[in-house]
Motif scaffolding. Structure first.
Motif, PDB file in Angstrom:
ATOM      1  N   ASN A   1       0.822  -1.216   0.000  1.00 48.54           N
ATOM      2  CA  ASN A   1       0.000   0.000   0.000  1.00 48.54           C
ATOM      3  C   ASN A   1       0.853   1.261   0.000  1.00 48.54           C
ATOM      4  N   HIS A   2       1.985   1.205   0.733  1.00 49.06           N
ATOM      5  CA  HIS A   2       2.911   2.341   0.705  1.00 49.06           C
ATOM      6  C   HIS A   2       3.495   2.526  -0.693  1.00 49.06           C
ATOM      7  N   TRP A   3       3.918   1.395  -1.257  1.00 42.82           N
ATOM      8  CA  TRP A   3       4.534   1.479  -2.589  1.00 42.82           C
ATOM      9  C   TRP A   3       3.575   2.044  -3.624  1.00 42.82           C
ATOM     10  N   GLU A   4       2.294   1.714  -3.457  1.00 37.81           N
ATOM     11  CA  GLU A   4       1.288   2.226  -4.388  1.00 37.81           C
ATOM     12  C   GLU A   4       1.290   3.762  -4.377  1.00 37.81           C
ATOM     13  N   VAL A   5       1.345   4.329  -3.174  1.00 38.69           N
ATOM     14  CA  VAL A   5       1.339   5.786  -3.046  1.00 38.69           C
ATOM     15  C   VAL A   5       2.664   6.376  -3.547  1.00 38.69           C
ATOM     16  N   ILE A   6       3.767   5.727  -3.187  1.00 40.28           N
ATOM     17  CA  ILE A   6       5.086   6.212  -3.613  1.00 40.28           C
ATOM     18  C   ILE A   6       5.183   6.214  -5.142  1.00 40.28           C
ATOM     19  N   ASN A   7       4.743   5.118  -5.744  1.00 36.07           N
ATOM     20  CA  ASN A   7       4.787   5.057  -7.211  1.00 36.07           C
ATOM     21  C   ASN A   7       3.856   6.079  -7.842  1.00 36.07           C
ATOM     22  N   PHE A   8       2.711   6.288  -7.187  1.00 34.66           N
ATOM     23  CA  PHE A   8       1.786   7.297  -7.696  1.00 34.66           C
ATOM     24  C   PHE A   8       2.446   8.672  -7.689  1.00 34.66           C
ATOM     25  N   LEU A   9       3.089   8.995  -6.566  1.00 31.75           N
ATOM     26  CA  LEU A   9       3.754  10.296  -6.449  1.00 31.75           C
ATOM     27  C   LEU A   9       4.845  10.471  -7.498  1.00 31.75           C
ATOM     28  N   ARG A  10       5.613   9.415  -7.733  1.00 30.74           N
ATOM     29  CA  ARG A  10       6.689   9.516  -8.725  1.00 30.74           C
ATOM     30  C   ARG A  10       6.124   9.733 -10.129  1.00 30.74           C
ATOM     31  N   GLU A  11       5.011   9.050 -10.418  1.00 30.72           N
ATOM     32  CA  GLU A  11       4.377   9.246 -11.720  1.00 30.72           C
ATOM     33  C   GLU A  11       3.825  10.673 -11.853  1.00 30.72           C
ATOM     34  N   TYR A  12       3.215  11.155 -10.760  1.00 26.43           N
ATOM     35  CA  TYR A  12       2.666  12.517 -10.776  1.00 26.43           C
ATOM     36  C   TYR A  12       3.791  13.511 -11.029  1.00 26.43           C
ATOM     37  N   TYR A  13       4.900  13.328 -10.325  1.00 26.68           N
ATOM     38  CA  TYR A  13       6.028  14.248 -10.471  1.00 26.68           C
ATOM     39  C   TYR A  13       6.583  14.196 -11.890  1.00 26.68           C
ATOM     40  N   SER A  14       6.697  12.982 -12.409  1.00 26.56           N
ATOM     41  CA  SER A  14       7.283  12.884 -13.734  1.00 26.56           C
ATOM     42  C   SER A  14       6.374  13.529 -14.778  1.00 26.56           C
ATOM     43  N   GLU A  15       5.071  13.514 -14.527  1.00 29.12           N
ATOM     44  CA  GLU A  15       4.176  14.170 -15.482  1.00 29.12           C
ATOM     45  C   GLU A  15       4.120  15.692 -15.314  1.00 29.12           C
ATOM     46  N   TYR A  16       4.101  16.180 -14.080  1.00 27.46           N
ATOM     47  CA  TYR A  16       3.846  17.613 -13.844  1.00 27.46           C
ATOM     48  C   TYR A  16       5.031  18.398 -13.266  1.00 27.46           C
ATOM     49  N   GLN A  17       6.096  17.711 -12.913  1.00 29.77           N
ATOM     50  CA  GLN A  17       7.296  18.368 -12.374  1.00 29.77           C
ATOM     51  C   GLN A  17       7.075  19.067 -11.029  1.00 29.77           C
TER      52      GLN A  17
ATOM     53  N   LYS B   1       9.208  12.473   0.610  1.00 33.66           N
ATOM     54  CA  LYS B   1      10.606  12.275   0.983  1.00 33.66           C
ATOM     55  C   LYS B   1      11.054  10.865   0.600  1.00 33.66           C
ATOM     56  N   ILE B   2      10.239   9.870   0.936  1.00 32.10           N
ATOM     57  CA  ILE B   2      10.593   8.481   0.634  1.00 32.10           C
ATOM     58  C   ILE B   2      10.610   8.253  -0.883  1.00 32.10           C
ATOM     59  N   ALA B   3       9.723   8.972  -1.592  1.00 27.92           N
ATOM     60  CA  ALA B   3       9.666   8.823  -3.048  1.00 27.92           C
ATOM     61  C   ALA B   3      10.793   9.586  -3.744  1.00 27.92           C
ATOM     62  N   GLY B   4      11.605  10.294  -2.959  1.00 25.97           N
ATOM     63  CA  GLY B   4      12.743  11.016  -3.540  1.00 25.97           C
ATOM     64  C   GLY B   4      12.371  12.326  -4.208  1.00 25.97           C
ATOM     65  N   LEU B   5      11.187  12.862  -3.865  1.00 27.48           N
ATOM     66  CA  LEU B   5      10.738  14.122  -4.476  1.00 27.48           C
ATOM     67  C   LEU B   5      11.027  15.286  -3.553  1.00 27.48           C
TER      68      LEU B   5
END
Lengths: 99, 131, 111
Positions: free
Chosen positions: C44-60, C100-104
């Motif tokens: 469940n954590h990874w789901e959110v982390i991956n979501f955040l990384r995808e969001y960042y990669s799309e919108y910066q 922070k955990i997602a590296g953003l």
């Protein structure tokens, strides 16, 4: 509405854009290098005169004096001091600064 | 404190805020700072719009690639505005025309207004914040 | 800038522990950062982390919490798009801690 222009019209397009986007009845205050737009003999004289029937145009006296331009303000432009600046801000409900 | 400000503290009054963008994206920090302030302002649930005038229209140009500059390309962030409920993006027609831009050049959907319509839109705002 | 050694690599973080270079991030570093935050990573954590990384990669940008919950609810279902669910996973603030955990970087509009 009050518009404030602080850039020389010879360096930036702030005055030009302000005159294009100010509705009739608005006030335009020229300060700092913006006051160079309020003087006779420059190439903006025509544009300002054309705008004057619809707009109230003011220039800040201390900025004109500092630049040696106080004696050649265009007819129809009102010179205000810092107190007048404050009054203008206070009497208008909103304000756009053309940075 | 005025009555209106009192109401605002209680979450009552929604004001119209317009962020006026007149600078191109990478030559100065204005465009990026403006965008960040807009994103932060979304938290206050006001009626927020953005106006793009003069070189500000270049902020929305498609296909920006800043890799060689070593600066962040923040143009994709304009596409995030919708998710922040900021959907009113007004672009001045005359500013586009003199720069040879059409709506197809923009990375986001915008409303094009001519100078008279833009002037009226600006005049009706409660607060204008310029970048 | 402080340097941190994790998963056999060293990387730069800011004063608050956020990764300086997004490209340094990998799952090993995420595990290290999660451990620092005392968060045990589940799917469940990874789901959110991956979501955040995808969001960042799309919108910066890293999304504000309100925007994050709305977007997650759209993508992963309303039960996951709630403050309660996200705070359960990341007790010290989903936006701050998960980013922070997602590296953003810290979210814009995080006040």
């Amino acid at each position: 509405m009050l518009h404030i222009v602080n850039k020389s019209p010879y360096e930036r397009n702030a005055l030009e854009s302000c005159l294009r986007l100010a509705i009739n009845g608005s006030a335009v205050l020229l300060i700092e290098d913006g006051v160079y737009g309020a003087v006779k003999g420059g190439s903006f004289e025509g544009a300002l005169q054309a705008a004057l029937p619809g707009l109230k145009i003011y220039a800040l006296g201390p900025d004109l004096s500092a630049r040696g331009m106080a004696d050649r303000v265009l007819d129809g432009v009102s010179v205000v001091d810092y107190g007048g600046f404050v009054d203008l801000v206070a009497e208008h409900s909103n304000c756009q600064s053309w940075l | 404190m005025s009555d209106q400000e009192m109401d605002m503290e209680e979450g009552g009054v929604v004001k119209q805020f317009m962020f006026v963008n007149r600078k191109a994206p990478y030559g100065t920090i204005y465009a990026l700072e403006g965008l960040e302030v807009v994103l932060i302002s979304a938290a206050f649930e006001q009626d927020v719009s953005m106006a793009f005038i003069d070189d500000g229209v270049y902020e929305l140009k498609k296909g920006q690639d800043t890799k060689a500059l070593g600066q962040k390309n923040f143009s994709p962030t304009y596409r995030a505005l919708e998710g922040y409920d900021i959907e009113k993006l007004y672009v001045e027609k005359e500013s586009m025309a003199v720069r040879g831009l059409t709506v197809e050049d923009f990375a986001v959907d915008v409303t094009v207004l001519d100078h008279a319509e833009m002037a009226a839109k600006m005049a009706e705002q409660d607060v204008l914040i310029s970048f | 800038m402080p340097m941190i050694e994790a998963a056999g690599k060293s990387f730069e973080v800011d004063e608050e522990g956020y990764l300086i270079n997004l490209s340094d991030w990998d799952e090993g570093i995420a595990a290290y950062l999660a451990n620092e935050e005392k968060v045990e990573l589940t799917p469940n954590h990874w789901e959110v982390i991956n979501f955040l990384r995808e969001y960042y990669s799309e919108y910066q940008i890293a999304p504000a919490i309100r925007v994050l919950t709305k977007a997650i609810s759209k993508k992963l279902g309303a039960d996951k798009g709630s403050n309660k669910y996200l705070y359960k996973l990341f007790p010290y603030g989903p936006a701050k801690q998960a980013c922070k955990i997602a590296g953003l970087p810290k979210p814009t509009g995080c006040i």
